[in-house]
Design a protein around this motif. Sequence first.
Motif, PDB file in Angstrom:
ATOM      1  N   GLY A  49       0.883  -1.378   0.044  1.00 51.98           N
ATOM      2  CA  GLY A  49       0.092  -0.034   0.127  1.00 51.98           C
ATOM      3  C   GLY A  49       0.974   1.298  -0.058  1.00 51.98           C
ATOM      4  N   LEU A  50       1.879   1.184   0.655  1.00 52.90           N
ATOM      5  CA  LEU A  50       2.899   2.229   0.793  1.00 52.90           C
ATOM      6  C   LEU A  50       3.556   2.715  -0.617  1.00 52.90           C
ATOM      7  CD1 LEU A  50       3.608   4.434   2.970  1.00 52.90           C
ATOM      8  CD2 LEU A  50       5.609   3.405   3.393  1.00 52.90           C
ATOM      9  N   GLY A  51       4.050   1.446  -1.167  1.00 55.99           N
ATOM     10  CA  GLY A  51       4.522   1.803  -2.438  1.00 55.99           C
ATOM     11  C   GLY A  51       3.682   2.333  -3.391  1.00 55.99           C
ATOM     12  N   PHE A  52       2.233   1.603  -3.616  1.00 59.41           N
ATOM     13  CA  PHE A  52       1.394   2.255  -4.528  1.00 59.41           C
ATOM     14  C   PHE A  52       1.073   3.398  -4.171  1.00 59.41           C
ATOM     15  CE2 PHE A  52      -3.158   2.642  -5.563  1.00 59.41           C
ATOM     16  CZ  PHE A  52      -3.225   2.197  -6.677  1.00 59.41           C
ATOM     17  N   LEU A  53       0.986   4.043  -2.920  1.00 56.00           N
ATOM     18  CA  LEU A  53       0.467   5.211  -2.829  1.00 56.00           C
ATOM     19  C   LEU A  53       1.530   6.216  -3.257  1.00 56.00           C
ATOM     20  CD1 LEU A  53      -1.522   5.025   0.552  1.00 56.00           C
ATOM     21  CD2 LEU A  53      -2.365   5.458  -1.592  1.00 56.00           C
ATOM     22  N   ALA A  54       2.748   5.986  -2.836  1.00 57.41           N
ATOM     23  CA  ALA A  54       4.022   6.699  -3.310  1.00 57.41           C
ATOM     24  C   ALA A  54       4.197   6.997  -4.870  1.00 57.41           C
ATOM     25  CB  ALA A  54       5.201   6.091  -2.831  1.00 57.41           C
ATOM     26  N   ARG A  55       3.753   5.748  -5.419  1.00 58.49           N
ATOM     27  CA  ARG A  55       3.773   5.901  -7.166  1.00 58.49           C
ATOM     28  C   ARG A  55       2.539   6.758  -7.366  1.00 58.49           C
ATOM     29  NH1 ARG A  55       7.454   6.723 -10.381  1.00 58.49           N
ATOM     30  NH2 ARG A  55       5.872   8.626 -10.460  1.00 58.49           N
ATOM     31  N   MET A  56       1.481   6.749  -7.027  1.00 54.56           N
ATOM     32  CA  MET A  56       0.145   7.575  -7.401  1.00 54.56           C
ATOM     33  C   MET A  56       0.193   8.737  -7.131  1.00 54.56           C
ATOM     34  SD  MET A  56      -1.425   5.195  -9.088  1.00 54.56           S
ATOM     35  CE  MET A  56      -2.983   5.729  -9.429  1.00 54.56           C
ATOM     36  N   SER A  58       3.268  10.727  -6.982  1.00 58.21           N
ATOM     37  CA  SER A  58       4.508  11.174  -7.349  1.00 58.21           C
ATOM     38  C   SER A  58       4.250  11.483  -8.807  1.00 58.21           C
ATOM     39  CB  SER A  58       5.510  10.509  -6.699  1.00 58.21           C
ATOM     40  OG  SER A  58       6.794  11.117  -7.479  1.00 58.21           O
ATOM     41  N   ASP A  59       4.307  12.787  -9.317  1.00 50.38           N
ATOM     42  CA  ASP A  59       4.547  12.874 -10.704  1.00 50.38           C
ATOM     43  C   ASP A  59       5.903  12.953 -11.182  1.00 50.38           C
ATOM     44  OD1 ASP A  59       1.736  12.788 -10.911  1.00 50.38           O
ATOM     45  OD2 ASP A  59       1.290  14.788 -10.670  1.00 50.38           O
ATOM     46  N   ARG A  60       6.831  13.355 -10.468  1.00 47.48           N
ATOM     47  CA  ARG A  60       8.028  13.565 -10.801  1.00 47.48           C
ATOM     48  C   ARG A  60       9.104  12.896 -10.467  1.00 47.48           C
ATOM     49  NH1 ARG A  60       5.821  19.116  -9.439  1.00 47.48           N
ATOM     50  NH2 ARG A  60       5.438  19.913 -11.083  1.00 47.48           N
ATOM     51  N   ARG A  61       9.068  12.076  -9.556  1.00 48.69           N
ATOM     52  CA  ARG A  61      10.098  11.188  -8.782  1.00 48.69           C
ATOM     53  C   ARG A  61      10.223   9.741  -9.403  1.00 48.69           C
ATOM     54  NH1 ARG A  61       8.704  14.578  -5.352  1.00 48.69           N
ATOM     55  NH2 ARG A  61      10.205  15.794  -3.853  1.00 48.69           N
ATOM     56  N   PRO A  62      11.181   9.359  -9.883  1.00 48.98           N
ATOM     57  CA  PRO A  62      11.257   8.201 -10.634  1.00 48.98           C
ATOM     58  C   PRO A  62      10.826   6.969  -9.657  1.00 48.98           C
ATOM     59  CG  PRO A  62      13.594   9.014 -10.049  1.00 48.98           C
ATOM     60  CD  PRO A  62      12.696  10.088  -9.815  1.00 48.98           C
ATOM     61  N   ALA A  63      10.329   5.944 -10.266  1.00 49.06           N
ATOM     62  CA  ALA A  63       9.926   4.688  -9.474  1.00 49.06           C
ATOM     63  C   ALA A  63      10.959   4.092  -8.635  1.00 49.06           C
ATOM     64  CB  ALA A  63       9.151   3.827 -10.430  1.00 49.06           C
ATOM     65  N   TRP A  64      12.201   4.095  -9.005  1.00 48.68           N
ATOM     66  CA  TRP A  64      13.420   3.486  -8.374  1.00 48.68           C
ATOM     67  C   TRP A  64      13.459   4.447  -6.981  1.00 48.68           C
ATOM     68  CZ3 TRP A  64      17.555   6.047  -7.073  1.00 48.68           C
ATOM     69  CH2 TRP A  64      18.154   7.174  -7.738  1.00 48.68           C
ATOM     70  N   LEU A  65      13.547   5.738  -7.254  1.00 48.79           N
ATOM     71  CA  LEU A  65      13.847   6.543  -5.871  1.00 48.79           C
ATOM     72  C   LEU A  65      12.720   6.143  -4.773  1.00 48.79           C
ATOM     73  CD1 LEU A  65      15.735   8.521  -4.776  1.00 48.79           C
ATOM     74  CD2 LEU A  65      14.220  10.386  -5.830  1.00 48.79           C
ATOM     75  N   LEU A  66      11.403   6.130  -5.321  1.00 47.78           N
ATOM     76  CA  LEU A  66      10.326   6.069  -4.452  1.00 47.78           C
ATOM     77  C   LEU A  66      10.529   4.536  -3.676  1.00 47.78           C
ATOM     78  CD1 LEU A  66       7.360   7.015  -6.684  1.00 47.78           C
ATOM     79  CD2 LEU A  66       8.392   8.374  -4.758  1.00 47.78           C
ATOM     80  N   MET A  67      10.878   3.402  -4.535  1.00 50.62           N
ATOM     81  CA  MET A  67      11.272   2.388  -3.889  1.00 50.62           C
ATOM     82  C   MET A  67      12.318   2.431  -2.652  1.00 50.62           C
ATOM     83  SD  MET A  67      11.130  -0.622  -7.170  1.00 50.62           S
ATOM     84  CE  MET A  67      10.183  -0.241  -8.505  1.00 50.62           C
ATOM     85  N   VAL A  68      13.370   2.949  -3.295  1.00 50.36           N
ATOM     86  CA  VAL A  68      14.525   3.169  -2.423  1.00 50.36           C
ATOM     87  C   VAL A  68      14.156   3.973  -1.029  1.00 50.36           C
ATOM     88  CG1 VAL A  68      16.794   4.109  -1.602  1.00 50.36           C
ATOM     89  CG2 VAL A  68      16.340   2.939  -4.073  1.00 50.36           C
ATOM     90  N   ALA A  69      13.190   5.040  -1.162  1.00 45.47           N
ATOM     91  CA  ALA A  69      12.981   5.684   0.012  1.00 45.47           C
ATOM     92  C   ALA A  69      11.957   5.038   0.793  1.00 45.47           C
ATOM     93  CB  ALA A  69      12.246   7.052  -0.549  1.00 45.47           C
ATOM     94  N   ASN A  97       8.642  -6.610   3.497  1.00 45.71           N
ATOM     95  CA  ASN A  97       8.341  -4.865   3.369  1.00 45.71           C
ATOM     96  C   ASN A  97       8.961  -4.520   1.834  1.00 45.71           C
ATOM     97  OD1 ASN A  97       7.622  -4.960   5.808  1.00 45.71           O
ATOM     98  ND2 ASN A  97       9.300  -4.038   6.667  1.00 45.71           N
ATOM     99  N   ALA A  98      10.457  -4.950   1.703  1.00 40.07           N
ATOM    100  CA  ALA A  98      10.853  -4.714   0.311  1.00 40.07           C
ATOM    101  C   ALA A  98       9.824  -5.151  -0.637  1.00 40.07           C
ATOM    102  CB  ALA A  98      12.295  -5.014   0.061  1.00 40.07           C
ATOM    103  N   LEU A  99       9.534  -6.696  -0.916  1.00 37.86           N
ATOM    104  CA  LEU A  99       8.963  -7.083  -1.766  1.00 37.86           C
ATOM    105  C   LEU A  99       7.417  -6.414  -1.994  1.00 37.86           C
ATOM    106  CD1 LEU A  99       9.400 -10.904  -1.288  1.00 37.86           C
ATOM    107  CD2 LEU A  99      10.170  -9.352  -3.096  1.00 37.86           C
ATOM    108  N   GLY A 100       6.758  -5.764  -0.779  1.00 40.07           N
ATOM    109  CA  GLY A 100       5.626  -5.240  -0.933  1.00 40.07           C
ATOM    110  C   GLY A 100       5.628  -3.848  -1.451  1.00 40.07           C
ATOM    111  N   VAL A 101       6.758  -3.275  -1.298  1.00 40.69           N
ATOM    112  CA  VAL A 101       7.183  -1.881  -1.931  1.00 40.69           C
ATOM    113  C   VAL A 101       7.222  -1.777  -3.475  1.00 40.69           C
ATOM    114  CG1 VAL A 101       8.836   0.057  -2.192  1.00 40.69           C
ATOM    115  CG2 VAL A 101       8.048  -0.856   0.271  1.00 40.69           C
ATOM    116  N   VAL A 102       8.035  -2.886  -3.750  1.00 45.74           N
ATOM    117  CA  VAL A 102       8.349  -2.954  -5.364  1.00 45.74           C
ATOM    118  C   VAL A 102       7.091  -3.543  -5.971  1.00 45.74           C
ATOM    119  CG1 VAL A 102       9.613  -4.485  -6.938  1.00 45.74           C
ATOM    120  CG2 VAL A 102      10.723  -3.707  -4.815  1.00 45.74           C
ATOM    121  N   SER A 103       6.349  -4.601  -5.406  1.00 48.80           N
ATOM    122  CA  SER A 103       5.068  -4.658  -6.073  1.00 48.80           C
ATOM    123  C   SER A 103       4.088  -3.498  -6.011  1.00 48.80           C
ATOM    124  CB  SER A 103       4.394  -6.042  -5.098  1.00 48.80           C
ATOM    125  OG  SER A 103       5.331  -6.983  -4.979  1.00 48.80           O
ATOM    126  N   GLY A 104       3.919  -2.899  -5.044  1.00 46.23           N
ATOM    127  CA  GLY A 104       2.872  -1.615  -4.923  1.00 46.23           C
ATOM    128  C   GLY A 104       3.248  -0.665  -5.908  1.00 46.23           C
TER     129      GLY A 104
END
Length: 121
Positions: A49-56, A58-69, A97-104
């Motif tokens: 959920g956290l990864g999904f909400l982070a991607r949705m 954010s319009d400017r940050r790359p996905a890899w950076l959201l995952m790392v954060a 947690n990491a698998l959840g973030v990447v999937s989200g």
Amino acid sequence: MKAFLSSKLFKVLFALGVIVIAIGSVMPGKQLPSSLPWDKALHFVGYFGLGFLARMGSDRRPAWLLMVACIVFSLAIEIAQMFIPNRGFEWQDLVANALGVVSGVLVGILGKKLLITHTKA
């Protein structure tokens, strides 16, 4: 419909998600409900959920950076748990947690593409 799916809403939901995960993660072990389902599944779902909400949100940050954060946040929580009664650092939690973030984040990428395609049609 467009206002409901705005990135501002997802940013607010992301911030709430961070707060809920942080509070739930620093509660002493004795205060946790005893009838929780499989622990690793909860870790996966929460960070999905956290990864999904982070991607949705954010319009400017790359996905890899959201995952790392999000994964660094997860690591910080796991380290903090070493100092909380009846809690502790668990590598398996960090992996879930990491698998959840990447999937989200990946589902969020797909969701954004579908929303953009849908709103243009």
